[in-house]
Motif scaffolding. Structure first.
Motif, mmCIF file in Angstrom:
data_model
loop_
_atom_site.group_PDB
_atom_site.id
_atom_site.type_symbol
_atom_site.label_atom_id
_atom_site.label_comp_id
_atom_site.label_asym_id
_atom_site.label_seq_id
_atom_site.Cartn_x
_atom_site.Cartn_y
_atom_site.Cartn_z
ATOM 1 N N GLU A 9 -49.077 11.454 -26.840
ATOM 2 C CA GLU A 9 -48.281 10.628 -26.138
ATOM 3 C C GLU A 9 -48.293 9.149 -26.793
ATOM 4 O O GLU A 9 -47.234 8.534 -26.963
ATOM 5 N N SER A 10 -49.329 8.916 -27.581
ATOM 6 C CA SER A 10 -49.448 7.742 -28.038
ATOM 7 C C SER A 10 -48.514 7.679 -29.495
ATOM 8 O O SER A 10 -48.200 6.567 -29.871
ATOM 9 N N ASP A 11 -48.317 8.890 -30.005
ATOM 10 C CA ASP A 11 -47.832 8.922 -31.201
ATOM 11 C C ASP A 11 -46.239 9.599 -30.740
ATOM 12 O O ASP A 11 -45.354 9.481 -31.683
ATOM 13 N N ARG A 12 -45.888 9.704 -29.653
ATOM 14 C CA ARG A 12 -44.396 10.353 -29.297
ATOM 15 C C ARG A 12 -43.459 9.100 -29.573
ATOM 16 O O ARG A 12 -42.406 9.573 -30.263
ATOM 17 N N PRO A 13 -43.665 7.835 -29.489
ATOM 18 C CA PRO A 13 -42.510 6.819 -29.853
ATOM 19 C C PRO A 13 -42.276 7.018 -31.273
ATOM 20 O O PRO A 13 -40.894 6.860 -31.803
ATOM 21 N N HIS A 14 -43.136 7.045 -32.278
ATOM 22 C CA HIS A 14 -42.949 7.327 -33.835
ATOM 23 C C HIS A 14 -42.383 8.606 -33.989
ATOM 24 O O HIS A 14 -41.413 8.848 -34.778
ATOM 25 N N LEU A 15 -42.975 9.884 -33.189
ATOM 26 C CA LEU A 15 -42.158 11.094 -33.407
ATOM 27 C C LEU A 15 -40.811 11.116 -33.124
ATOM 28 O O LEU A 15 -39.954 11.754 -33.966
ATOM 29 N N ARG A 16 -40.517 10.484 -31.997
ATOM 30 C CA ARG A 16 -39.054 10.471 -31.389
ATOM 31 C C ARG A 16 -38.178 9.765 -32.481
ATOM 32 O O ARG A 16 -37.140 10.028 -32.778
ATOM 33 N N ALA A 17 -38.768 8.690 -33.142
ATOM 34 C CA ALA A 17 -38.207 7.671 -34.006
ATOM 35 C C ALA A 17 -37.644 8.725 -35.184
ATOM 36 O O ALA A 17 -36.638 8.569 -35.947
ATOM 37 N N VAL A 18 -38.575 9.105 -35.508
ATOM 38 C CA VAL A 18 -38.413 10.030 -36.700
ATOM 39 C C VAL A 18 -37.283 11.249 -36.656
ATOM 40 O O VAL A 18 -36.271 11.500 -37.262
ATOM 41 N N ALA A 19 -37.344 11.870 -35.431
ATOM 42 C CA ALA A 19 -36.600 12.832 -34.971
ATOM 43 C C ALA A 19 -35.140 12.535 -34.808
ATOM 44 O O ALA A 19 -34.181 13.078 -35.346
ATOM 45 N N GLN A 20 -35.186 11.407 -34.101
ATOM 46 C CA GLN A 20 -33.614 10.787 -34.115
ATOM 47 C C GLN A 20 -33.015 10.246 -35.118
ATOM 48 O O GLN A 20 -31.764 10.532 -35.290
ATOM 49 N N ARG A 21 -33.537 9.726 -36.263
ATOM 50 C CA ARG A 21 -33.147 9.320 -37.483
ATOM 51 C C ARG A 21 -32.659 10.582 -38.324
ATOM 52 O O ARG A 21 -31.739 10.592 -39.115
ATOM 53 N N MET A 22 -33.440 11.753 -38.153
ATOM 54 C CA MET A 22 -33.368 12.827 -38.929
ATOM 55 C C MET A 22 -32.241 13.562 -38.169
ATOM 56 O O MET A 22 -31.419 14.315 -38.997
ATOM 57 N N LEU A 23 -32.014 13.625 -36.984
ATOM 58 C CA LEU A 23 -31.071 14.581 -36.352
ATOM 59 C C LEU A 23 -29.967 13.619 -35.876
ATOM 60 O O LEU A 23 -28.843 14.486 -35.725
ATOM 61 N N GLY A 24 -30.043 12.343 -35.562
ATOM 62 C CA GLY A 24 -28.684 11.770 -35.017
ATOM 63 C C GLY A 24 -28.368 12.028 -33.644
ATOM 64 O O GLY A 24 -27.244 11.659 -33.223
ATOM 65 N N SER A 25 -29.617 12.960 -33.005
ATOM 66 C CA SER A 25 -29.161 13.054 -31.586
ATOM 67 C C SER A 25 -30.361 12.833 -30.576
ATOM 68 O O SER A 25 -31.555 13.512 -30.958
ATOM 69 N N ALA A 26 -30.267 12.116 -29.662
ATOM 70 C CA ALA A 26 -31.214 11.905 -28.749
ATOM 71 C C ALA A 26 -31.810 13.125 -27.983
ATOM 72 O O ALA A 26 -33.083 13.453 -27.937
ATOM 73 N N ALA A 27 -30.782 14.098 -27.665
ATOM 74 C CA ALA A 27 -31.247 15.238 -26.896
ATOM 75 C C ALA A 27 -32.019 16.321 -28.027
ATOM 76 O O ALA A 27 -33.003 16.764 -27.554
ATOM 77 N N GLU A 28 -31.484 16.342 -29.219
ATOM 78 C CA GLU A 28 -32.195 17.314 -30.217
ATOM 79 C C GLU A 28 -33.668 16.564 -30.530
ATOM 80 O O GLU A 28 -34.552 17.526 -30.968
ATOM 81 N N ALA A 29 -33.424 15.362 -30.626
ATOM 82 C CA ALA A 29 -34.827 14.881 -31.067
ATOM 83 C C ALA A 29 -35.952 15.090 -29.966
ATOM 84 O O ALA A 29 -37.059 15.290 -30.086
#
Length: 284
Positions: A9-29
């Motif tokens: 959970e402490s890493d979730r914000p970082h992981l979500r930021a990586v995934a969002q920029r990679m995928l361009g989709s909040a749902a897919e992130a």
């Protein structure tokens, strides 16, 4: 498991930021981050020294698979009649992603091949070194650098603010070089992000460089009063520094500069093959 969950959970914000920029989709992130948690919960990570790095790699691989699947579907659907957006789309979430990345950049990212997008996002936005990117993509560090280089040229060629970004990066690198040569520790600190990370490849480490340095103070101390022989150069289209005694490139210094003008990452590249694969334009 509870302790592992808290760490995740402490890493979730970082992981979500990586995934969002990679995928361009909040749902897919969110889907990619959830898959990372599932893989973590099924894995023995007792020997993992850097769990954040391990999770970043896992999320990146999940995102790469999703990007490749998306590209494959686009090819299959290219000749089909246009259909309406699926019912489970979340426009408000996608708007948030566009705001966090920038609408113009998001459009350009969607034109990149999966490997190009991953290399560009991980290196230029999160300062992940090319050897780590190469392991994710399944190629050599030199090939990973070329993927990022091609992506960067496309972004610079089509992005609305590409000219100003290129000028800003050059200005920052020139200021860094002047501060380094002059031993101006305070100026170096002002140019460096507090969490800046320096990575040196194996060839640079063999010449005495430290493999990884973290924090503005450590990086500023390393460069203060140094870089006397380095000169400004464009490395794969981005301003950096080059040490080339006798005209032969020996070490390249690649910089990642954030939107606020501070340096978030520095790479020391001394591997002969990587230097040969790099597009180097020297500045007189």
């Amino acid at each position: 498991m509870d302790q592992l969950a808290r760490r995740f959970e402490s890493d979730r914000p970082h992981l979500r930021a990586v995934a969002q920029r990679m995928l361009g989709s909040a749902a897919e992130a969110d889907d990619a981050v959830q898959e990372a948690w599932l893989r973590l919960s099924r894995s023995d990570t007792s020997d993992v020294g850097n769990l954040t790095g391990w999770l970043t790699t896992v999320v990146s691989r999940v995102c790469l698979d999703m990007l490749r699947s998306r590209a494959s579907r686009r090819e299959e659907d290219a000749e089909l009649p246009e259909t309406a957006a699926p019912d489970d789309a979340h426009p408000e979430h996608e708007a948030l992603v566009a705001d966090s990345i920038g609408p113009a950049l998001l459009v350009v990212l969607d034109t990149l091949a999966p490997g190009e997008r991953l290399a560009f996002v991980l290196h230029d936005m999160f300062a992940v070194p090319f050897p780590e990117i190469a392991e994710i993509v399944g190629c050599s560090p030199a090939a990973a650098r070329q993927l990022a280089s091609r992506a960067r040229r496309k972004v610079q060629g089509r992005g609305a603010n590409s000219g100003s970004d290129r000028t800003r990066t050059r200005t920052v690198v020139e200021a860094f070089l002047a501060a380094s040569r002059g031993g101006d520790f305070a100026a170096l600190l002002a140019l460096l992000d507090p969490d800046v990370v320096l990575h040196a490849d194996d060839a640079a480490v063999r010449t005495g460089a430290t493999a990884v340095l973290r924090g503005a103070s450590a990086v500023a101390e390393t460069f203060s009063g140094r870089a006397q022989g380095a000169k400004l150069a464009f490395l794969d289209g981005t301003a950096g520094l080059l040490w080339a005694p006798g005209g032969t490139p020996r070490v390249a210094f690649a910089f990642t500069v954030a939107a606020d003008g501070r340096i978030t990452g520095i790479e020391l590249i001394a591997d002969a093959a990587d230097l040969a694969a790099m597009d180097v334009q020297r500045v007189p």
